[in-house]
Design a protein around this motif. Structure first.
Motif: not given
Length: 230
Positions: A5-28
């Motif tokens: 759970n601790h690891a999950s809370s640490r990496v969630t922001p990074l996983l969300e950033l990766r999702l944002f970028y791939y969405d941004f780029l795929r739409r481009t």
């Protein structure tokens, strides 16, 4: 479970950033820019600090170029919309010889033909996750937009699996790392170079820089995530 759970809370922001970028780029890169997409880009660029821009000089340069373009051009105007639409068509669709063809196989096989060995290798990676491109049979599987869309889908799965024991997430991360190393990073740096050289607007020059900068940064992010879930 506490450590997970601790690891999950640490990496969630990074996983969300990766999702944002791939969405941004795929739409481009998936299709010609729509007015809704241009509004999405403008809204994404409004923030003073675009996500991860400070982590890569190339991302920062790309963001600054796009912001500069948006500050000088009204994306709501038909003239600007038509200019960007033509830019996308000229760079990635035709009818003339493409200065930056958006297919992996055109960069990795000597004949620069579509639907070759490289395309089949990409399709194999897709099928592991039952990912079937919308234009299956009409658009080559190794189109940049589809490869980015695949990474977007796997990034979604990472977020969905980031709350158990890390086993499924680790496999997802490993498969994304492999896809980056074996596919996207094998040809996108050259594609990005061609795109930046031949684009006539700072909008697409900037997009080419963000694309290249993020993919190299994402490989480092995946390596860090794999250490956490080792």
């Amino acid at each position: 479970m506490t450590n997970v759970n601790h690891a999950s809370s640490r990496v969630t922001p990074l996983l969300e950033l990766r999702l944002f970028y791939y969405d941004f780029l795929r739409r481009t890169f998936l299709m010609e820019p729509t007015k809704d997409f241009l509004v999405f880009v403008k809204n994404s660029m409004i923030t003073p600090d675009f996500p991860l821009a400070s982590e890569r000089e190339m991302i920062l340069e790309g963001v600054q170029q796009i912001k500069n373009y948006l500050s000088k051009n009204d994306i709501q105007s038909e003239t600007v919309y038509n200019d960007l639409h033509w830019e996308f068509t000229r760079l990635f669709i035709g009818p003339y010889q493409l200065p930056s063809p958006p297919w992996e196989s055109t960069y990795l096989n000597e004949e620069r033909l579509l639907f070759q060995e490289e395309t089949l290798a990409v399709r194999k990676a897709y099928l592991k996750y039952s990912f079937l491109p919308v234009e299956f049979g009409h658009e080559a599987d190794d189109h940049l937009g589809l490869e980015l869309d695949f990474m977007f889908r796997l990034s979604q799965l990472c977020l969905e699996n980031n709350d158990e024991n890390g086993v499924d997430l680790r496999q997802l991360l490993m498969d994304q790392k492999s896809f980056l190393e074996e596919h996207l990073l094998q040809w996108v740096p050259k594609f990005s170079h061609d795109m930046i050289q031949h684009a006539e607007t700072d909008f697409y020059r900037g997009m080419g820089k963000i694309l290249r900068g993020f993919l190299t940064l994402d490989l480092e992010a995946l390596l860090e995530l794999l250490k956490i879930y080792s």
